[in-house]
Design a protein around this motif. Structure first.
Motif, PDB file in Angstrom:
ATOM      1  N   MET A  34     -63.767 -24.463   7.125  1.00 26.79           N
ATOM      2  CA  MET A  34     -63.831 -23.352   6.206  1.00 26.79           C
ATOM      3  C   MET A  34     -63.833 -23.891   4.776  1.00 26.79           C
ATOM      4  O   MET A  34     -62.988 -24.694   4.400  1.00 26.79           O
ATOM      5  N   VAL A  35     -64.786 -23.458   3.971  1.00 26.08           N
ATOM      6  CA  VAL A  35     -64.910 -23.887   2.585  1.00 26.08           C
ATOM      7  C   VAL A  35     -64.190 -22.877   1.702  1.00 26.08           C
ATOM      8  O   VAL A  35     -64.424 -21.669   1.797  1.00 26.08           O
ATOM      9  N   LEU A  36     -63.332 -23.374   0.864  1.00 22.45           N
ATOM     10  CA  LEU A  36     -62.579 -22.521  -0.048  1.00 22.45           C
ATOM     11  C   LEU A  36     -63.308 -22.474  -1.378  1.00 22.45           C
ATOM     12  O   LEU A  36     -63.533 -23.505  -2.009  1.00 22.45           O
ATOM     13  N   THR A  37     -63.720 -21.276  -1.799  1.00 23.09           N
ATOM     14  CA  THR A  37     -64.407 -21.137  -3.084  1.00 23.09           C
ATOM     15  C   THR A  37     -63.477 -20.473  -4.078  1.00 23.09           C
ATOM     16  O   THR A  37     -62.697 -19.585  -3.731  1.00 23.09           O
ATOM     17  N   ARG A  38     -63.574 -20.938  -5.295  1.00 25.06           N
ATOM     18  CA  ARG A  38     -62.764 -20.389  -6.377  1.00 25.06           C
ATOM     19  C   ARG A  38     -63.664 -19.629  -7.332  1.00 25.06           C
ATOM     20  O   ARG A  38     -64.799 -20.031  -7.572  1.00 25.06           O
ATOM     21  N   SER A  39     -63.100 -18.591  -7.913  1.00 22.25           N
ATOM     22  CA  SER A  39     -63.847 -17.860  -8.931  1.00 22.25           C
ATOM     23  C   SER A  39     -63.884 -18.698 -10.202  1.00 22.25           C
ATOM     24  O   SER A  39     -63.028 -19.557 -10.420  1.00 22.25           O
ATOM     25  N   PRO A  40     -64.856 -18.456 -11.061  1.00 25.26           N
ATOM     26  CA  PRO A  40     -64.898 -19.173 -12.348  1.00 25.26           C
ATOM     27  C   PRO A  40     -63.627 -18.937 -13.168  1.00 25.26           C
ATOM     28  O   PRO A  40     -63.148 -19.854 -13.838  1.00 25.26           O
ATOM     29  N   ALA A  41     -63.069 -17.739 -13.082  1.00 26.34           N
ATOM     30  CA  ALA A  41     -61.848 -17.441 -13.830  1.00 26.34           C
ATOM     31  C   ALA A  41     -60.683 -18.291 -13.332  1.00 26.34           C
ATOM     32  O   ALA A  41     -59.907 -18.829 -14.130  1.00 26.34           O
ATOM     33  N   GLU A  42     -60.561 -18.451 -12.019  1.00 26.29           N
ATOM     34  CA  GLU A  42     -59.486 -19.275 -11.471  1.00 26.29           C
ATOM     35  C   GLU A  42     -59.676 -20.739 -11.851  1.00 26.29           C
ATOM     36  O   GLU A  42     -58.712 -21.429 -12.196  1.00 26.29           O
ATOM     37  N   THR A  43     -60.911 -21.192 -11.824  1.00 30.31           N
ATOM     38  CA  THR A  43     -61.195 -22.574 -12.219  1.00 30.31           C
ATOM     39  C   THR A  43     -60.836 -22.797 -13.681  1.00 30.31           C
ATOM     40  O   THR A  43     -60.222 -23.814 -14.030  1.00 30.31           O
ATOM     41  N   LEU A  44     -61.179 -21.849 -14.541  1.00 25.03           N
ATOM     42  CA  LEU A  44     -60.821 -21.951 -15.958  1.00 25.03           C
ATOM     43  C   LEU A  44     -59.307 -21.935 -16.149  1.00 25.03           C
ATOM     44  O   LEU A  44     -58.765 -22.710 -16.945  1.00 25.03           O
ATOM     45  N   TRP A  45     -58.629 -21.046 -15.430  1.00 28.15           N
ATOM     46  CA  TRP A  45     -57.170 -20.948 -15.534  1.00 28.15           C
ATOM     47  C   TRP A  45     -56.512 -22.263 -15.099  1.00 28.15           C
ATOM     48  O   TRP A  45     -55.631 -22.786 -15.764  1.00 28.15           O
ATOM     49  N   ARG A  46     -56.969 -22.803 -13.993  1.00 31.14           N
ATOM     50  CA  ARG A  46     -56.440 -24.090 -13.529  1.00 31.14           C
ATOM     51  C   ARG A  46     -56.719 -25.190 -14.551  1.00 31.14           C
ATOM     52  O   ARG A  46     -55.858 -26.023 -14.833  1.00 31.14           O
ATOM     53  N   SER A  47     -57.919 -25.195 -15.093  1.00 34.53           N
ATOM     54  CA  SER A  47     -58.292 -26.209 -16.085  1.00 34.53           C
ATOM     55  C   SER A  47     -57.421 -26.111 -17.336  1.00 34.53           C
ATOM     56  O   SER A  47     -56.981 -27.137 -17.868  1.00 34.53           O
ATOM     57  N   CYS A  48     -57.190 -24.899 -17.799  1.00 33.16           N
ATOM     58  CA  CYS A  48     -56.326 -24.710 -18.975  1.00 33.16           C
ATOM     59  C   CYS A  48     -54.928 -25.255 -18.697  1.00 33.16           C
ATOM     60  O   CYS A  48     -54.312 -25.887 -19.555  1.00 33.16           O
ATOM     61  N   ASN A  49     -54.431 -25.019 -17.499  1.00 37.75           N
ATOM     62  CA  ASN A  49     -53.105 -25.526 -17.145  1.00 37.75           C
ATOM     63  C   ASN A  49     -53.087 -27.047 -17.081  1.00 37.75           C
ATOM     64  O   ASN A  49     -52.104 -27.675 -17.485  1.00 37.75           O
TER      65      ASN A  49
END
Length: 166
Positions: free
Chosen positions: A1-16
């Motif tokens: 199973m491939v886990l996909t992230r939304s762009p918003a979640e990716t940005l939030w993780r990146s900011c953190n």
């Protein structure tokens, strides 16, 4: 199973992860400060808490993460009140020229970021606004640091331990 992230979640993780780097770097530059151990701990705690959010944003709902964050926020708020009062009584010029002013600014960054992380699971309506705010906040410390680094006049009045950290 491939886990996909939304762009918003990716940005939030990146900011953190960016803020993790900032807090870790802020802890590191305390190494030659007169009260280094205190400030290294003050910055490493949000570095660890923020790293955890960057790796798993749902951790903000965890009881231990929440309470540890609340405790650190409370202690930072006490420090902010103390430093604010001290600066009110003793500052004659630009507060960034005072060590206590820079410490106050650091506590402010910690409190804003940890509060943003703390409410990240609660605020469903304003996620886009919160994300834009997170992007701006995560860039501000580095822009400020860069400005101070290139502004030799501002750094000229600082004590030696502030000039030799990096």
């Amino acid at each position: 199973m491939v886990l996909t992230r939304s762009p918003a979640e990716t940005l939030w993780r990146s900011c953190n992860l960016v803020m993790t780097a900032f807090f870790a770097l802020a802890a590191y530059v305390q190494i030659n400060d007169p009260d280094a151990v205190l400030w290294m701990v003050i910055y490493m705690i949000p570095a660890i808490l923020t790293l955890l959010v960057g790796l798993n944003p749902q951790i903000t709902g965890n009881f231990i993460w929440k309470n540890f964050t609340k405790l650190h926020l409370f202690l930072c708020a006490l420090g902010t009140v103390y430093l604010g009062f001290y600066l009110f009584l003793h500052t004659e010029g630009n507060i960034l020229h005072e060590e206590e002013g820079r410490e106050l600014f650091g506590l402010g960054i910690i409190m804003v970021w940890l509060n943003l992380c703390h409410v990240s699971t609660k605020n469903l309506v304003g996620r886009r606004v919160q994300l834009v705010f997170a992007i701006v906040i995560s860039l501000c410390p580095f822009i400020t640091w860069f400005y101070i680094y290139i502004n030799k006049e501002m750094r000229s009045t600082w004590p030696t331990h502030c000039k030799t950290a990096i």
